[in-house]
Write an enzyme that holds these catalytic residues in place. Structure first.
Site, PDB file in Angstrom:
ATOM      1  N   GLU A  46       0.979  -1.021  -0.043  1.00 20.23           N
ATOM      2  CA  GLU A  46      -0.029   0.091  -0.071  1.00 20.23           C
ATOM      3  C   GLU A  46       0.991   1.240   0.163  1.00 20.23           C
ATOM      4  O   GLU A  46       1.727   1.430   0.964  1.00 20.23           O
ATOM      5  CB  GLU A  46      -0.893  -0.025   1.285  1.00 20.23           C
ATOM      6  CG  GLU A  46      -2.115   0.986   1.284  1.00 20.23           C
ATOM      7  CD  GLU A  46      -2.430   1.624   2.592  1.00 20.23           C
ATOM      8  OE1 GLU A  46      -2.399   0.806   3.701  1.00 20.23           O
ATOM      9  OE2 GLU A  46      -1.943   2.783   2.543  1.00 20.23           O
TER      10      GLU A  46
ATOM     11  N   CYS B  59      -2.720   7.415   5.511  1.00 24.55           N
ATOM     12  CA  CYS B  59      -2.755   6.935   4.232  1.00 24.55           C
ATOM     13  C   CYS B  59      -4.007   7.539   3.410  1.00 24.55           C
ATOM     14  O   CYS B  59      -3.888   7.690   2.564  1.00 24.55           O
ATOM     15  CB  CYS B  59      -2.657   5.386   3.976  1.00 24.55           C
ATOM     16  SG  CYS B  59      -3.406   4.435   5.214  1.00 24.55           S
TER      17      CYS B  59
HETATM   18  P1  NAP Z   1       9.621   3.711   3.744  1.00 22.84           P
HETATM   19  O1  NAP Z   1      10.498   4.523   3.508  1.00 22.84           O
HETATM   20  O2  NAP Z   1       8.814   3.119   2.391  1.00 22.84           O
HETATM   21  O3  NAP Z   1       9.904   2.516   4.534  1.00 22.84           O
HETATM   22  C1  NAP Z   1       9.054   1.460   4.941  1.00 22.84           C
HETATM   23  C2  NAP Z   1       9.756   0.255   5.390  1.00 22.84           C
HETATM   24  O4  NAP Z   1      10.344  -0.318   4.204  1.00 22.84           O
HETATM   25  C3  NAP Z   1      10.808   0.597   6.307  1.00 22.84           C
HETATM   26  O5  NAP Z   1      10.894  -0.737   7.225  1.00 22.84           O
HETATM   27  C4  NAP Z   1      12.106   0.697   5.358  1.00 22.84           C
HETATM   28  O6  NAP Z   1      13.334   0.368   6.137  1.00 22.84           O
HETATM   29  C5  NAP Z   1      11.982  -0.300   4.279  1.00 22.84           C
HETATM   30  N1  NAP Z   1      12.085   0.180   3.064  1.00 22.84           N
HETATM   31  C6  NAP Z   1      12.110   0.961   2.322  1.00 22.84           C
HETATM   32  N2  NAP Z   1      12.788   1.185   1.281  1.00 22.84           N
HETATM   33  C7  NAP Z   1      13.295   0.061   1.279  1.00 22.84           C
HETATM   34  C8  NAP Z   1      14.182  -0.858   0.184  1.00 22.84           C
HETATM   35  N3  NAP Z   1      14.516   0.097  -1.147  1.00 22.84           N
HETATM   36  N4  NAP Z   1      14.674  -2.096   0.426  1.00 22.84           N
HETATM   37  C9  NAP Z   1      14.365  -2.475   1.545  1.00 22.84           C
HETATM   38  N5  NAP Z   1      13.833  -1.979   2.534  1.00 22.84           N
HETATM   39  C10 NAP Z   1      13.236  -0.758   2.397  1.00 22.84           C
HETATM   40  O7  NAP Z   1       8.456   4.293   4.447  1.00 22.84           O
HETATM   41  P2  NAP Z   1       8.380   5.357   5.895  1.00 22.84           P
HETATM   42  O8  NAP Z   1       9.559   5.067   6.442  1.00 22.84           O
HETATM   43  O9  NAP Z   1       7.191   4.623   6.545  1.00 22.84           O
HETATM   44  O10 NAP Z   1       7.940   6.798   5.727  1.00 22.84           O
HETATM   45  C11 NAP Z   1       8.744   7.437   4.333  1.00 22.84           C
HETATM   46  C12 NAP Z   1       7.634   7.937   3.447  1.00 22.84           C
HETATM   47  O11 NAP Z   1       6.666   6.893   3.242  1.00 22.84           O
HETATM   48  C13 NAP Z   1       6.664   8.957   4.008  1.00 22.84           C
HETATM   49  O12 NAP Z   1       7.375  10.487   3.834  1.00 22.84           O
HETATM   50  C14 NAP Z   1       5.484   8.710   3.132  1.00 22.84           C
HETATM   51  O13 NAP Z   1       5.753   9.356   1.987  1.00 22.84           O
HETATM   52  C15 NAP Z   1       5.328   7.342   2.980  1.00 22.84           C
HETATM   53  N6  NAP Z   1       4.302   6.598   3.767  1.00 22.84           N
HETATM   54  C16 NAP Z   1       3.094   6.321   3.091  1.00 22.84           C
HETATM   55  C17 NAP Z   1       2.176   5.735   3.823  1.00 22.84           C
HETATM   56  C18 NAP Z   1       0.736   5.488   3.377  1.00 22.84           C
HETATM   57  O14 NAP Z   1      -0.009   4.953   3.842  1.00 22.84           O
HETATM   58  N7  NAP Z   1       0.804   5.640   1.883  1.00 22.84           N
HETATM   59  C19 NAP Z   1       2.435   5.265   5.123  1.00 22.84           C
HETATM   60  C20 NAP Z   1       3.588   5.441   5.602  1.00 22.84           C
HETATM   61  C21 NAP Z   1       4.502   6.096   5.068  1.00 22.84           C
HETATM   62  P3  NAP Z   1      13.995   1.220   7.359  1.00 22.84           P
HETATM   63  O15 NAP Z   1      12.876   1.151   8.532  1.00 22.84           O
HETATM   64  O16 NAP Z   1      15.261   0.922   7.566  1.00 22.84           O
HETATM   65  O17 NAP Z   1      13.737   2.758   6.856  1.00 22.84           O
END
Ligand code: NAP
Length: 498
Positions: free
Chosen positions: A261, A298
């Site tokens: 998602e 979200c």
């Molecule tokens: P994220 O950066 O996508 O990270 C989510 C999880 O995936 C974390 O555990 C992260 O590791 C891991 N991850 C991310 N990229 C990866 C990759 N290339 N390879 C392996 N693992 C990876 O999301 P976030 O930290 O929750 O928030 C960052 C951004 O996500 C926000 O600014 C927002 O834009 C978006 N977000 C959207 C929603 C939604 O519902 N649409 C919800 C939350 C966040 P780490 O723990 O090591 O960072």
């Protein structure tokens, strides 16, 4: 409650030499062991071993396990609220509510599997005398797919994380879970893992049913989704991170489903009669929905589409007044606060975009609300305006006429939700928009705000890409279990089908 700072790997709390520090919004940072690829392998091998018993357990056994997890979470309620609030900056009342949602979700899946309807069993009995050929006995059942990987989400430290909806639905289906904890709330994740560990012990299950790995950067997540014994992945997070992991799943020698998602701007269409009659109330409601949880939902309604004219001016003035009153709010992480500030600058720089409200936050962990205005023509010409900016940011799109409102609807990317505000006199416009919007979003709602997702049988939380990577599924509600099941037909095996 005491934290070990270790990983839970198949019933054992295992530490590693390298450590990372948490970055709480309040209180002292704590030290946690850094996850490794070797731990991923140990956890997945144990999950596969556990599947040979857990994957064949009865609905009643799994329901008892889910209920036991809920009880163990409740037994740790105070500690969970305290650490969850300190780590994420979310208010304690929010953590309490989210805990109720999390335990409610676990108990809902327990009741759902006991009811048995999730199996949707089909049976075509044998027709031995059929001419010209007899028919075999055919029984269609659903079976759990095996060990799965789940990534905890930053914005729901309980309901979409360690024992959240993905974990609960996978365990309900009969799939052992290897969880990559979100680095934004490792202490919360550890206490919830303690609760699951206790439930595994009290139910006498194989310890490989659940493992938690903390930290370790992208290497750990990449190893997890590529592990040959992992059969599917549940994820909530960014478009960039989710897409990277989705691509890894698709590139495997044996591609697996990635239930991600990823992002949604949740457009809200204001129809003329409703705008005229209730514009001020809708503007206030929008401001509340947009800033709830610092906009880190979200389903945050990031875009409002309305007809240009004096009533649009009034709506802008009302929204401005409501949002000006809202000060800075703490964000989940410094990274999310920085991404918000950058996204806000990019929107402000968009062609034809007017800034109605924008200010720098007082520190690097918070955000202030922002509102921008664009014409329908400029919005349609500028693809960047339809990207999600995670946080309390809204864009008001003023369209020239209803044809342009429909053009905006047609240009939308996949969404989790689309909302309509309309009165009786708007009936015709609603009827014209709905066939377009049902192709764009997983949930359509009238005269309300999309934040606040009911956990129930009829909920759909997903949608066409990028709202989710698999549009036919939901990550909230009882239908979420279907992601972790596959169909098996037993032909002429009467007496062997469980
Ligand atoms: P994220 O950066 O996508 O990270 C989510 C999880 O995936 C974390 O555990 C992260 O590791 C891991 N991850 C991310 N990229 C990866 C990759 N290339 N390879 C392996 N693992 C990876 O999301 P976030 O930290 O929750 O928030 C960052 C951004 O996500 C926000 O600014 C927002 O834009 C978006 N977000 C959207 C929603 C939604 O519902 N649409 C919800 C939350 C966040 P780490 O723990 O090591 O960072």
């Amino acid at each position: 409650m005491k934290l070990s700072g270790k990983h839970l790997i198949a019933g054992k709390w295992i530490g590693t030499e390298e450590q990372f520090l948490s970055d709480p919004a309040q209180g002292e940072a704590q030290s946690f062991s850094v996850g490794t690829v070797d731990l991923v392998d140990q956890a997945v091998l144990a999950a596969e071993d556990a599947f040979w018993s857990y994957g064949y357990s009865s609905d009643a056994e799994r329901a008892a396990f889910l209920n036991a997890i809920a009880d163990e979470i409740e037994a740790r309620a105070e500690a969970i609220t305290q650490i969850g609030s300190a780590e994420t900056g979310l208010p304690e009342a929010r953590l309490q509510g989210e805990r109720g949602r999390t335990t409610g979700q676990l108990r809902m899946f327990a009741a759902h599997i006991l009811d048995g309807s999730y199996q949707d069993r089909r049976h075509d009995a044998a027709l031995p005398d059929r001419a010209p050929l007899p028919r075999s006995d055919l029984q269609l059942v659903k079976r759990p797919i095996g060990p799965v990987a789940v990534f905890g989400a930053s914005n729901f430290p309980l309901a979409f994380s360690t024992a959240g909806g993905d974990t609960a639905s996978a365990l309900a289906a009969g799939c052992p879970v290897v969880l990559r904890g979100h680095s934004a709330h490792p202490g919360t994740g550890e206490i919830i893992a303690q609760a699951i560990d206790a439930a595994i012990a009290s139910c006498g299950l194989h310890p490989g049913v659940f493992s938690l790995i903390q930290g370790g950067g992208f290497e750990v997540g990449e190893a997890l989704v590529q592990h040959p014994l992992i059969n599917a992945v549940g994820f909530t997070g960014s478009l960039r991170g989710g897409r990277a992991l989705f691509d890894l799943c698709a590139r495997r020698p044996d591609p697996i489903p990635f239930f991600g998602e990823l992002g949604s701007i949740n457009p809200m269409f204001l129809l003329p009669a409703a705008l005229s009659a209730r514009g001020t109330d809708i503007a206030k409601g929008w401001a509340g929905s947009l800033t709830m949880g610092a906009g880190q939902f979200c389903t945050n309604p990031g875009v409002v589409i309305l007809l240009d004219g004096p009533e649009a001016d009034q709506f802008q003035a009302d929204a401005l007044q409501a949002l000006q009153a809202q000060g800075a709010q703490t964000m989940l992480t410094k990274g999310i606060a920085a991404a918000y500030a950058q996204g806000r600058e990019e929107i402000a720089a968009g062609h034809g975009v007017t800034t109605l409200l924008s200010s720098d936050a007082p520190d690097d962990r918070s955000a202030t609300p922002a509102i921008f205005v664009a014409s329908g023509e400029d919005w349609l010409a500028n693809d960047d305006l339809s990207e999600e900016v995670f946080g309390p940011l809204g864009i008001i799109v003023r369209v020239a006429d209803m044809a342009e409102m429909q053009a905006v609807a047609k240009a939308l990317k996949g969404q989790l939700t689309c909302s309509l505000h309309g009165d009786d006199a708007d009936h015709g416009d609603i009827s014209a928009l709905l066939p377009i919007l049902e192709r764009k979003a997983g949930r359509l709602l009238a005269n309300g705000f999309p934040t606040g997702v009911e956990v129930c049988d009829a909920m759909m939380h997903g949608g066409p890409y990028p709202a989710s990577t698999t549009f036919g599924t939901t990550s909230v509600g009882t239908m979420a279990i279907q992601r972790w099941l596959r169909l098996v037909c037993f032909q002429d095996l009467q007496g062997f089908v469980r």
